[in-house]
Design a protein around this motif. Structure first.
Motif, PDB file in Angstrom:
ATOM      1  N   CYS A   9       0.845  -1.193   0.000  1.00 45.76           N
ATOM      2  CA  CYS A   9       0.000   0.000   0.000  1.00 45.76           C
ATOM      3  C   CYS A   9       0.886   1.251   0.000  1.00 45.76           C
ATOM      4  O   CYS A   9       1.781   1.385   0.828  1.00 45.76           O
ATOM      5  N   CYS A  53      -0.050   3.385   3.536  1.00 42.46           N
ATOM      6  CA  CYS A  53       0.339   2.968   4.894  1.00 42.46           C
ATOM      7  C   CYS A  53       1.469   1.944   4.908  1.00 42.46           C
ATOM      8  O   CYS A  53       1.976   1.598   5.974  1.00 42.46           O
ATOM      9  N   CYS A  74      -6.360  -1.930   0.086  1.00 42.11           N
ATOM     10  CA  CYS A  74      -5.746  -2.084   1.408  1.00 42.11           C
ATOM     11  C   CYS A  74      -6.831  -2.191   2.478  1.00 42.11           C
ATOM     12  O   CYS A  74      -7.659  -1.287   2.605  1.00 42.11           O
ATOM     13  N   SER A  98      -6.194  -2.125   5.619  1.00 43.58           N
ATOM     14  CA  SER A  98      -5.794  -1.329   6.781  1.00 43.58           C
ATOM     15  C   SER A  98      -6.284   0.106   6.673  1.00 43.58           C
ATOM     16  O   SER A  98      -6.800   0.663   7.633  1.00 43.58           O
ATOM     17  N   CYS A  99      -6.093   0.745   5.493  1.00 41.79           N
ATOM     18  CA  CYS A  99      -6.449   2.161   5.364  1.00 41.79           C
ATOM     19  C   CYS A  99      -7.481   2.425   4.269  1.00 41.79           C
ATOM     20  O   CYS A  99      -7.824   3.574   4.007  1.00 41.79           O
TER      21      CYS A  99
HETATM   22 ZN    ZN Z   1      -2.969   1.023   3.366  1.00 43.64          ZN
END
Ligand code: ZN
Length: 145
Positions: free
Chosen positions: A32, A35, A46, A48-49
């Protein structure tokens, strides 16, 4: 090479480049751009983000074996075709399959086709390589280094 030629029966994906890279002898991941989270198998988005700007990165191919097991009924295109009538025209050869850890804790799963399962030990050093099957589909194999 298209993703459907990877050894899974998946027709639509946003990470088609994975199969192209395998055909060129590379095992790749995505990272990514926002992040830095790295994904293997590659992901286009992604988790996560929630961003979708990814960079492709080749993975190291050597790592230590985390775990393994033996598949008694592998996918049909791994099977040996023989005239075994009247029961079946396909013979399944039990095959070990394992997971090695490369990079920052990224697991690569692959077949271990040329080893006696009694000689396979957790922690042993192995190398992952793309492998083209007789039917043209591509998969990943693991072998000791
Ligand atoms: Zn990310």
């Amino acid at each position: 090479m298209e993703f459907k030629n990877f050894s899974l029966f998946i027709n639509q994906t946003k990470v088609n480049r994975f199969a192209e890279d395998l055909a060129n002898g590379k095992i790749t991941s995505t990272v990514c751009k926002h992040c830095g989270t790295q994904y293997y198998p590659p992901r286009a988005d992604c988790s996560s983000c929630m961003q979708s700007e990814m960079e492709w990165k080749e993975l190291p191919t050597q790592g230590n074996l985390l775990t393994f097991t033996r598949i008694h009924v592998p996918p049909e295109h791994f099977a040996v075709r023989q005239p075994l009538m009247p029961f079946s025209s396909v013979q399944f050869e039990p095959c070990p399959i394992g997971i090695i850890e490369v990079g920052k804790g990224l697991p690569i799963m692959g077949w271990i086709p040329k080893m006696d399962i009694k000689k396979i030990k957790v922690g042993m050093r192995m190398k992952a390589s793309p492998f083209v099957l007789p039917d043209g589909k591509i998969t990943i194999v693991l072998e000791p280094v």
